[in-house]
Design an enzyme around this catalytic site. Structure first.
Site, mmCIF file in Angstrom:
data_model
loop_
_atom_site.group_PDB
_atom_site.id
_atom_site.type_symbol
_atom_site.label_atom_id
_atom_site.label_comp_id
_atom_site.label_asym_id
_atom_site.label_seq_id
_atom_site.Cartn_x
_atom_site.Cartn_y
_atom_site.Cartn_z
ATOM 1 N N GLY A 16 0.718 -1.133 -0.024
ATOM 2 C CA GLY A 16 -0.089 -0.083 -0.096
ATOM 3 C C GLY A 16 0.951 1.353 0.022
ATOM 4 O O GLY A 16 1.939 1.248 0.829
ATOM 5 N N ASP A 60 -1.470 4.691 -6.188
ATOM 6 C CA ASP A 60 -0.088 4.479 -5.922
ATOM 7 C C ASP A 60 0.797 5.583 -6.587
ATOM 8 O O ASP A 60 2.025 6.047 -6.008
ATOM 9 C CB ASP A 60 0.367 3.247 -6.557
HETATM 10 O O1 MRU Z 1 0.537 -4.122 -4.789
HETATM 11 P P1 MRU Z 1 -0.299 -3.354 -3.465
HETATM 12 O O2 MRU Z 1 -0.891 -4.154 -2.640
HETATM 13 O O3 MRU Z 1 0.932 -2.309 -2.999
HETATM 14 O O4 MRU Z 1 -1.173 -2.343 -4.054
HETATM 15 C C1 MRU Z 1 -1.834 -1.395 -3.405
HETATM 16 C C2 MRU Z 1 -2.665 -0.260 -4.130
HETATM 17 O O5 MRU Z 1 -2.720 -0.594 -5.429
HETATM 18 C C3 MRU Z 1 -3.589 0.327 -3.369
HETATM 19 O O6 MRU Z 1 -4.811 0.748 -3.906
HETATM 20 C C4 MRU Z 1 -2.588 1.863 -3.199
HETATM 21 O O7 MRU Z 1 -1.477 1.712 -2.751
HETATM 22 C C5 MRU Z 1 -3.291 2.856 -2.531
HETATM 23 S S1 MRU Z 1 -3.071 2.354 -0.564
HETATM 24 C C6 MRU Z 1 -3.987 3.686 0.327
#
Ligand code: MRU
Length: 349
Positions: free
Chosen positions: A52, A240
């Site tokens: 995240g 992200d």
């Molecule tokens: O691969 P991840 O689980 O790290 O991806 C996370 C996401 O895509 C979330 O939606 C994003 O980081 C926003 S978290 C507040």
């Protein structure tokens, strides 16, 4: 529910370690890991034990503090070389979420002008702790602003996990939902499972069910069906990286944005300013491509024959014209975005 109860990662002073919830084990097991080395932290980030975007920013910051705390170098130049090398290892773990590099650079920027290793260690930790605290404050501010977008009674679809687990605590997209529920709104959540790693099914559903918020899990391919049936009033996701022309978020987000536009459903993004990128545009951003086994395998079973090619991009880009509004800690902004002027706000809320 308190923020302490939902903290995702923190610094443990007695053991000089980063403590975090191992998100790969949820919802079956709730395990706190004590991480005492930068290499172990890099592995944890690659494996999505910590994941995240905002949580990665905090992890990167604590990672630099950990490198500083564990360095035995007394000479300042040698110390900074060691810490910078550790920062490079952490930076290379995941390329898409801008917060990771942002957290690392903020701590490095704080200690670079210092001239002795001892105060650098102290300031690195202080800055990392400030970043963690600010992240929680940002999430609460995002929640407060974002809640104004939601009707008193509504069903909101979300994708992946933009909750407490993806931040220091509270969450961005789920922070909006939490704040709305706390204000007395009647919010139901549809959580898309989020293939291949199931962050929606495993993490979002776990967080919301734990907090007593009404949550229904669907597979990703069911979203259009429920939109067409009139069962979704709004979509809200995290991000992200946000460039002037696109929102990068978990793979599948773009598909929800297209479907939402087709069905006249507002598509909201909730993210702190640390997720905005005023330098790159969509075509310059690297989308992380992960291993084939995440797609081919579930548990111990293999579902794809060896002879088939597999693609596994972890994120996609949603063009800005599909975004209704973005909720930041400073308020709600609507495209077109002038990111430079947005970032000229002070970091205090
Ligand atoms: O691969 P991840 O689980 O790290 O991806 C996370 C996401 O895509 C979330 O939606 C994003 O980081 C926003 S978290 C507040």
């Amino acid at each position: 529910m308190t923020d302490e109860a939902t903290a995702t990662l923190w610094w443990d002073t007695p053991s000089q370690s980063i403590r975090y919830i191992d998100q790969t084990l949820l919802p079956g097991e709730f395990t706190i890991v004590a991480c005492t080395s930068v290499n172990r932290l890099a592995t944890a980030i690659r494996r999505l034990e910590i994941r995240g975007a905002p949580a990665l920013g905090v992890a990167g910051a604590y990672g630099v503090a950990l490198a500083a705390a564990t360095s035995t170098k007394t000479n300042h130049t040698a110390f900074m070389e060691e810490v910078s090398a550790a920062a490079g290892i952490l930076r290379s773990t995941r390329p898409t979420a801008i917060n990771l590099a942002w957290g690392i650079d903020r701590v490095l920027g704080k200690i670079s002008p210092l001239t002795d290793a001892r105060s650098a260690r102290e300031y690195a930790l202080q800055e990392a702790q400030t970043i963690a605290r600010e992240d929680t404050d940002c999430c609460h501010a995002i929640g407060k602003h974002g809640s104004t977008l939601l009707p008193d009674t509504c069903t909101v679809l979300t994708h992946c996990n933009a909750g407490a687990l993806a931040c220091s605590s509270w969450g961005t997209a789920l922070g909006v939902i939490r704040s709305a529920v706390r204000e007395g709104k009647n919010i139901k959540v549809i959580s898309c499972e989020t293939r291949p790693l199931l962050q929606g099914a495993r993490l979002t559903a776990w967080e919301l069910a734990r907090d007593g918020i009404d949550v229904t899990t669907i597979t990703d391919s069911m979203a259009a069906h429920f939109m067409r049936a009139g069962a979704i009033d709004a979509v809200i996701v995290g991000a992200d990286r946000i460039t002037s022309d696109a929102v990068f978020n978990k793979i599948g987000t773009y598909m929800h944005a297209v479907c939402a536009r087709h069905h006249n459903i507002p598509f909201y993004v909730a993210a702190p300013l640390s997720t905005f990128d005023c330098v790159k545009t969509e075509r310059d951003v690297i989308i992380e491509e992960r291993g084939r086994e995440e797609v081919t395998t579930m548990g111990n079973r293999v579902y794809v024959p060896d002879g088939a090619h597999v693609r596994n991009p972890a994120f996609d880009a949603t063009p800005m014209d599909l975004v209704t509004a973005i909720v930041t800690e400073h308020g709600i902004v609507r495209p077109p975005l002038d990111i430079r002027s947005l970032l000229s706000h002070t970091s205090t809320i």
